[in-house]
Motif scaffolding. Structure first.
Motif, PDB file in Angstrom:
ATOM      1  N   ALA A   1       1.049  -1.492   0.216  1.00  0.00           N
ATOM      2  CA  ALA A   1       0.247   0.115   0.215  1.00  0.00           C
ATOM      3  C   ALA A   1       0.941   1.465   0.008  1.00  0.00           C
ATOM      4  O   ALA A   1       1.013   2.527  -0.637  1.00  0.00           O
ATOM      5  N   ILE A   2       1.801   1.192   1.247  1.00  0.00           N
ATOM      6  CA  ILE A   2       2.826   2.330   0.917  1.00  0.00           C
ATOM      7  C   ILE A   2       3.402   2.690  -0.179  1.00  0.00           C
ATOM      8  O   ILE A   2       3.611   3.505  -0.999  1.00  0.00           O
ATOM      9  N   ALA A   3       3.851   1.426  -1.150  1.00  0.00           N
ATOM     10  CA  ALA A   3       4.720   0.921  -2.274  1.00  0.00           C
ATOM     11  C   ALA A   3       4.355   2.231  -3.531  1.00  0.00           C
ATOM     12  O   ALA A   3       3.800   2.742  -4.417  1.00  0.00           O
ATOM     13  N   ILE A   4       2.695   1.357  -3.204  1.00  0.00           N
ATOM     14  CA  ILE A   4       1.674   1.550  -4.191  1.00  0.00           C
ATOM     15  C   ILE A   4       1.363   3.739  -4.442  1.00  0.00           C
ATOM     16  O   ILE A   4       1.525   4.577  -5.211  1.00  0.00           O
ATOM     17  N   LEU A   5       1.707   4.322  -3.101  1.00  0.00           N
ATOM     18  CA  LEU A   5       1.220   5.580  -2.447  1.00  0.00           C
ATOM     19  C   LEU A   5       2.247   6.159  -2.857  1.00  0.00           C
ATOM     20  O   LEU A   5       2.166   7.274  -3.767  1.00  0.00           O
ATOM     21  N   GLN A   6       3.659   5.553  -2.328  1.00  0.00           N
ATOM     22  CA  GLN A   6       5.091   6.440  -3.218  1.00  0.00           C
ATOM     23  C   GLN A   6       5.167   6.572  -4.754  1.00  0.00           C
ATOM     24  O   GLN A   6       4.817   7.944  -5.512  1.00  0.00           O
ATOM     25  N   GLY A   7       5.051   5.366  -4.866  1.00  0.00           N
ATOM     26  CA  GLY A   7       4.601   5.930  -6.724  1.00  0.00           C
ATOM     27  C   GLY A   7       4.017   6.697  -7.938  1.00  0.00           C
ATOM     28  O   GLY A   7       4.573   6.749  -8.290  1.00  0.00           O
ATOM     29  N   ALA A   8       2.487   7.271  -7.349  1.00  0.00           N
ATOM     30  CA  ALA A   8       1.869   7.435  -7.486  1.00  0.00           C
ATOM     31  C   ALA A   8       1.848   9.285  -7.087  1.00  0.00           C
ATOM     32  O   ALA A   8       1.475   9.689  -7.873  1.00  0.00           O
ATOM     33  N   THR A   9       2.189   8.886  -5.570  1.00  0.00           N
ATOM     34  CA  THR A   9       1.842  10.503  -5.098  1.00  0.00           C
ATOM     35  C   THR A   9       3.687  11.235  -5.431  1.00  0.00           C
ATOM     36  O   THR A   9       3.500  12.642  -4.838  1.00  0.00           O
ATOM     37  N   GLU A  10       4.557  10.696  -5.683  1.00  0.00           N
ATOM     38  CA  GLU A  10       5.683  10.848  -5.874  1.00  0.00           C
ATOM     39  C   GLU A  10       6.087  11.684  -6.974  1.00  0.00           C
ATOM     40  O   GLU A  10       6.411  13.026  -6.974  1.00  0.00           O
ATOM     41  N   LEU A  11       4.752  11.872  -8.084  1.00  0.00           N
ATOM     42  CA  LEU A  11       5.175  12.327  -9.782  1.00  0.00           C
ATOM     43  C   LEU A  11       4.110  13.465  -9.623  1.00  0.00           C
ATOM     44  O   LEU A  11       3.725  14.420 -10.219  1.00  0.00           O
TER      45      LEU A  11
END
Length: 277
Positions: A8-18
């Motif tokens: 969940a955190i990985a998906i959050l990072q991958g999306a919200t970083e960009l």
């Protein structure tokens, strides 16, 4: 931290970083309001964080591989005179835009780290980030310049805008895109440059954490979860970049508004949850 939380955190990072909605703000706020038992300052969280950043940076390198290949060969003097000159010009712009965040981040690192564990601060700045995006659309220069017209002074200004992302809740991509808009660069060009200068920043942050990681004893289970999370973050970041580049290519009027409204609603909702529950 179990596997589901890691993904969940990985998906959050991958999306919200960009996306211009602040990955750091979400990383601080969401675990707090969802009551996840995650200590982001523990030694076990460090390898996880490093791998997430590595996955995101790899995705950006993969998506813009043609840009980076042209830059690499041009800087080395490989190719025709025009290619070499243009590649070195763009490389200089990336360096100029990166310097302010490096210098200010180094000087004020301890101060910004104290904000990292404060969900109320992050939620408040998410609201401010939304307001920044709204204001940025309205104060943008009316010019329609593309990325090829970017000058060193433009890159420096964008670099100072990028420094806002050192505060949890303020989006790096949002601030740099707004910075580009104020210099008369269109949405697509601003986003393209924002994602290009994200790569050295993310890689630099990862490299800085590696010496700390070498002194830590990392449990085998944590490393395995971190590798899975890195792959998930990388795939999510690649898809997010592809979506955003298409989105900004097709929307050059008030394109940041949907993200602004999201940040304001999410930030206010998070503040309500933090105070009420």
């Amino acid at each position: 931290m179990d596997t589901l939380h890691a993904i969940a955190i990985a998906i959050l990072q991958g999306a919200t970083e960009l996306f211009p909605v602040s990955s750091l703000g979400h990383a601080v706020v969401l675990p707090a309001i969802l009551h996840w038992n995650i200590d982001q300052r523990s030694h076990e969280f460090l390898p996880f964080l490093v791998m997430l950043h590595l996955g995101t940076a790899t995705a950006l390198l993969a998506f813009f591989w043609r840009d980076w290949w042209m830059l690499l060969t041009g800087v080395l003097g490989i190719g025709g005179p025009h290619q070499v000159g243009e590649s070195r010009r763009v490389f200089l712009l990336i360096v100029v835009a990166t310097l302010p965040a490096v210098v200010i981040g180094f000087l004020l690192e301890k101060f910004f780290r104290t904000l990292f564990g404060a969900p109320v601060v992050a939620a408040s700045f998410l609201v401010l980030n939304g307001l920044l995006l709204l204001v940025g659309e309205r104060i943008r220069s009316r010019g329609q310049r593309d990325l090829s017209t970017l000058r060193p002074i433009d890159a420096l200004v964008i670099g100072f805008w990028q420094c806002m992302a050192l505060i949890p809740g303020m989006s790096r991509s949002g601030a740099t895109i707004v910075g580009g808009l104020t210099r008369g660069i269109n949405h697509e060009g601003s986003a393209h440059f924002s994602f290009l200068i994200a790569t050295p920043i993310i890689l630099g942050a990862t490299v800085l954490e590696v010496p700390k990681l070498l002194h830590e004893s990392v449990p085998h289970g944590v490393l395995a979860i971190s590798v899975i999370a890195a792959v998930v973050a990388g795939v999510t970041a690649f898809l997010s970049t592809a979506f955003l580049m298409r989105y900004f290519r097709n929307h050059d009027r008030l394109a940041l508004n949907p993200f602004a409204y999201y940040c304001i609603v999410f930030g206010l909702g998070a503040l309500a949850c933090l105070y009420l529950f």
